[in-house]
Scaffold this active site. Structure first.
Site, PDB file in Angstrom:
ATOM      1  N   GLU A 150       0.819  -1.219   0.000  1.00 49.12           N
ATOM      2  CA  GLU A 150       0.000   0.000   0.000  1.00 49.12           C
ATOM      3  C   GLU A 150       0.853   1.269   0.000  1.00 49.12           C
ATOM      4  O   GLU A 150       0.739   2.105   0.904  1.00 49.12           O
ATOM      5  CB  GLU A 150      -0.972  -0.002   1.177  1.00 49.12           C
ATOM      6  CG  GLU A 150      -1.998  -1.115   1.086  1.00 49.12           C
ATOM      7  CD  GLU A 150      -3.125  -0.979   2.103  1.00 49.12           C
ATOM      8  OE1 GLU A 150      -2.924  -0.339   3.148  1.00 49.12           O
ATOM      9  OE2 GLU A 150      -4.211  -1.530   1.834  1.00 49.12           O
ATOM     10  N   GLU A 308      -6.533  -8.057  -0.672  1.00 51.48           N
ATOM     11  CA  GLU A 308      -6.990  -8.045   0.718  1.00 51.48           C
ATOM     12  C   GLU A 308      -8.453  -7.641   0.779  1.00 51.48           C
ATOM     13  O   GLU A 308      -8.905  -6.802   0.006  1.00 51.48           O
ATOM     14  CB  GLU A 308      -6.218  -7.006   1.561  1.00 51.48           C
ATOM     15  CG  GLU A 308      -4.754  -7.261   1.760  1.00 51.48           C
ATOM     16  CD  GLU A 308      -4.111  -6.196   2.643  1.00 51.48           C
ATOM     17  OE1 GLU A 308      -4.832  -5.523   3.423  1.00 51.48           O
ATOM     18  OE2 GLU A 308      -2.890  -6.013   2.541  1.00 51.48           O
TER      19      GLU A 308
HETATM   20  C1  GLA Z   1      -4.169  -2.713   4.843  1.00 53.52           C
HETATM   21  C2  GLA Z   1      -2.798  -3.340   4.987  1.00 53.52           C
HETATM   22  C3  GLA Z   1      -2.749  -4.495   5.914  1.00 53.52           C
HETATM   23  C4  GLA Z   1      -3.646  -4.295   7.103  1.00 53.52           C
HETATM   24  C5  GLA Z   1      -5.026  -3.971   6.638  1.00 53.52           C
HETATM   25  C6  GLA Z   1      -5.999  -3.804   7.775  1.00 53.52           C
HETATM   26  O1  GLA Z   1      -4.845  -3.146   3.755  1.00 53.52           O
HETATM   27  O2  GLA Z   1      -2.215  -3.685   3.761  1.00 53.52           O
HETATM   28  O3  GLA Z   1      -1.424  -4.652   6.321  1.00 53.52           O
HETATM   29  O4  GLA Z   1      -3.160  -3.250   7.874  1.00 53.52           O
HETATM   30  O5  GLA Z   1      -5.005  -2.765   5.926  1.00 53.52           O
HETATM   31  O6  GLA Z   1      -7.272  -3.477   7.311  1.00 53.52           O
END
Ligand code: GLA
Ligand code: ZN
Length: 677
Positions: A150, A308
């Site tokens: 991210e 995710e």
């Molecule tokens: C992001 C991150 C993860 C985690 C999630 C929690 O997407 O990539 O490492 O922190 O948020 O929602």
């Protein structure tokens, strides 16, 4: 190179077994088997683990994690581990921490904490990626590389200032060109030496928000620079991976409509796109559809990975609501419907401590399989296993494109005037919702994308016009297509300078209008707009921005009903070649936007199969072998019944449906109809 090769839609997600004792791993893998989890993302935050000191690398634990996942038959999406830097690094080299917009050098801690311009960070993160790839490139279980995590935020330190100047030298060549682009004759800003240039900062008189000042030229270029600086970090790591792994696809997980990073500039450097879906609330079905389409558009329609999503709850928000029974499944299928070729979670087992200990996970702290969340995950795992490979590589046959442009987003929102209340995403979301409700298969694409295959191009708040875009939009209309754009479009060139011509600038010919004045009002002020003709006329509400349009050949399809411009044009349609240019001059309410959008779609016969069934989403994908998959998703808590438009087999139940037969979708129900050939 494109997507990782997998035998079916990979199912699994982030797995951090370095956080708990090894005897728990056995239990993890037993539960993974029960849930049909066949892919784990490993090592995202492992920097401190695998490089405990500058000259010490220790892969022993990661070796065991990877070895175990492999022997259990699971694929691995292996991260380079650079998503957060370790304390020793910040201590030895204070330059690696970021400086914020307020000018404060950050202390060690958290993540997204590395200065993208720091030579030390660049060297050591690249070296880490090189070593991770060198060690595991031949591990048979590894199917993809996951760089960083991210990417985002921004840094305003001295190193970034120097990097910014280099970036500017490459972009403009001379200070004269830079001064011209930034319009520095305004407010005595003319630069006579590159060293005089500083990043935007809150430590100036006219700062306007967390990332911008009233010095628009510099702010816009700093946003571009920041995005590019982090892209350089990604590319450095990717190049290091390539030294030992020539063939495995590389990605990094994006965040959908994320303002600080121009994903269109990044996309060519990723082998495949992936993203993390954390919708703001459970009324976000349309928004998620848009974001999936945006992510699919990054690589020209190539499928992406849903890297995710939470199986149940998030943790970082003030209030973290639970996904209702059935919602996780529905949203997972929605992702697949829009082009996801993987369904992955954050996270597989819950952290015991730290800020994400209450974040949802497939396996909770008690390690039980008899929880609702685990059961729903396991059911979805079994469903995806039965579903098999049929959707892999499938494409969306869209004839409608929506333009999405980070430059327009930035330029519009860093602008002083006409209104800070007009938000790019809100305009985009309104036009998208209308398309989504109409059941249209849609590509969301960059302004540089090839538009020659589309019947309809929708360009909400296309504030900035770059390159030959106006000509390419004219070409869409000339050959019989429709181009729809809105207020605040065609205002500035790529340097954020107004066109020295009538608004909407180079779109004026296509739209057949000119805009002489505009009026911005608070949200409480409504100017009704009368749409349609004859007995079908009706009024909708318009708010925030009202442009005063003088038709130059365009037909008037909507008029303001109040104020001194009552009776003048608010919605127009211009004949251009064999097609049309549509212009919406005000912030119409959703009913108004939908009316306009459906007028456009009707001309091209593009309404989806169930355009009038509320919150029943439809999406089509066509597999490489020609198999047509029609996804129907019921986003309501009430069941819905519709008539099958074509015969086929519901791949989730095995049931056949004949044309004209009724299809029943329960609350949050999903049908994936493999249409008869
Ligand atoms: C992001 C991150 C993860 C985690 C999630 C929690 O997407 O990539 O490492 O922190 O948020 O929602
Ligand atoms: Zn910096």
């Amino acid at each position: 190179m494109s997507l990782p090769r997998t035998a079916k839609v990979p199912f699994g997600g982030d797995y951090n077994p370095e956080q708990w004792p090894e005897d728990v791993w056995k239990q993890d893998h037993r539960l993974f088997d029960a849930a049909r989890i066949d892919l784990v993302t490993v090592g995202v935050f492992d920097w401190a683990l695998i490089q405990p000191a500058e000259d010490v690398y220790d892969f022993s634990l990661l070796d065991r994690i990877i070895e175990r996942a492999g022997t259990q038959g699971r694929g691995i999406c292996l991260a380079t581990g650079t998503a957060a830097h370790p304390p020793w690094l910040a201590k030895a080299y204070p330059e690696v921490t970021r400086t914020d917009f307020e000018g404060r050098r950050h202390r060690f801690g958290q993540r997204h904490n590395s200065c993208p311009s720091s030579p030390v960070f660049r060297r050591l993160s690249t070296e880490l990626a090189r070593r991770v790839a060198g060690r595991y490139a031949d591990a048979p279980a590894v199917v993809a590389w996951h760089v960083g995590n991210e990417y985002g935020g921004a840094c305003y330190c001295e190193l970034c200032a120097a990097g910014f100047r280099d970036w500017l030298r490459r972009r403009y060549g001379t200070l004269d060109a830079l001064n011209a682009a930034w319009y520095t004759s305004f407010w005595s800003h003319t630069f006579s030496d590159w060293e005089q240039i500083e990043p935007p900062s809150a430590l100036t008189e006219h700062w306007r928000g967390p990332d911008h000042t009233a010095f628009q030229g510099i702010t816009l270029d700093y946003l571009r620079f920041s995005s590019d600086a982090m892209l350089t970090n990604f590319r450095d790591e990717k190049a290091a991976i390539r030294e030992s792994s020539p063939d495995l696809p590389v990605t990094t997980n994006f965040m959908g409509m994320y303002r600080p990073i121009d994903y269109h500039r990044w996309a060519p450097h990723l082998d495949f796109a992936s993203w993390d879906n954390y919708p703001p609330d459970d009324g976000s079905a349309a928004r998620m559809a848009l974001t999936h389409d945006l992510m699919r558009g990054l690589k020209d329609g190539q499928p992406f990975w849903l890297m995710e999503q939470t199986p149940s709850v998030t943790a970082c928000r003030d209030v973290n609501p639970l996904k209702r029974p059935g919602l996780m499944r529905l949203w997972s299928w929605q992702a697949v419907a829009h082009g996801a070729d993987a369904v992955l979670f954050f996270q597989l087992r819950a952290s015991r401590g730290a800020s994400e200990k209450y974040h949802g996970a497939v396996i909770g702290h008690a390690g039980r399989a008899d929880t609702r969340v685990f059961r729903e995950v396991a059911e979805l795992g079994a469903e995806l296993e039965r579903f098999g490979p049929v959707s892999l590589g499938a494409r969306t046959p869209a004839r409608v494109a929506m333009l999405f442009d980070w430059d327009s987003w930035w330029a519009l929102e860093i602008s002083d005037g006409p209104s800070r209340l007009v938000r790019y995403q809100q305009v985009v979301l309104a036009y998208h919702r209308a398309l989504w409700e109409a059941g249209v298969d849609l590509d969301v694409v960059a302004v540089a994308a090839d538009l020659s295959g589309y019947d309809v191009v929708v360009a909400p708040a296309l504030h900035m016009l770059k390159g030959d875009l106006p000509e390419r939009l004219e070409a869409v209309a000339a050959r019989g297509g429709s181009v729809l754009t809105t207020y605040l479009s065609g205002r500035v060139d790529e340097n954020d300078q107004a066109f020295l011509m009538d608004v909407p600038g180079p779109l004026g010919q296509l739209m057949g209008i000119r805009v002489d004045e505009w009026d911005a009002r608070g949200p409480e002020v409504v100017n009704p707009v009368r749409l349609g003709a004859g007995a079908d006329r009706f009024d909708v509400e318009a708010r925030l921005l009202f442009e005063l349009v003088i038709p130059q050949g365009a037909e008037v399809l909507g008029t303001y009903q109040a104020d001194f411009y009552a009776g003048t044009a608010a919605v127009t349609r211009n004949s251009f070649g064999h097609g049309h240019g549509w212009y919406v001059a005000a912030g119409l309410d959703q009913v108004g936007v939908s009316w306009v959008v459906r007028q456009v779609l009707a001309r091209h016969d593009l309404l989806g199969p169930y355009p009038d069934v509320p919150e029943l989403e439809s999406a089509l994908r066509i597999a490489p072998d020609g198999t047509r998959l029609l996804f129907l998703l019921n986003h309501r808590v009430e069941p819905v019944e519709v008539t099958a438009r074509t015969g086929g087999v519901d791949l989730l139940t095995g049931d056949r449906a004949e044309t004209g037969q009724s299809l029943r979708l329960p609350a949050y129900g999903v049908v994936v109809l493999r249409e008869d050939r």
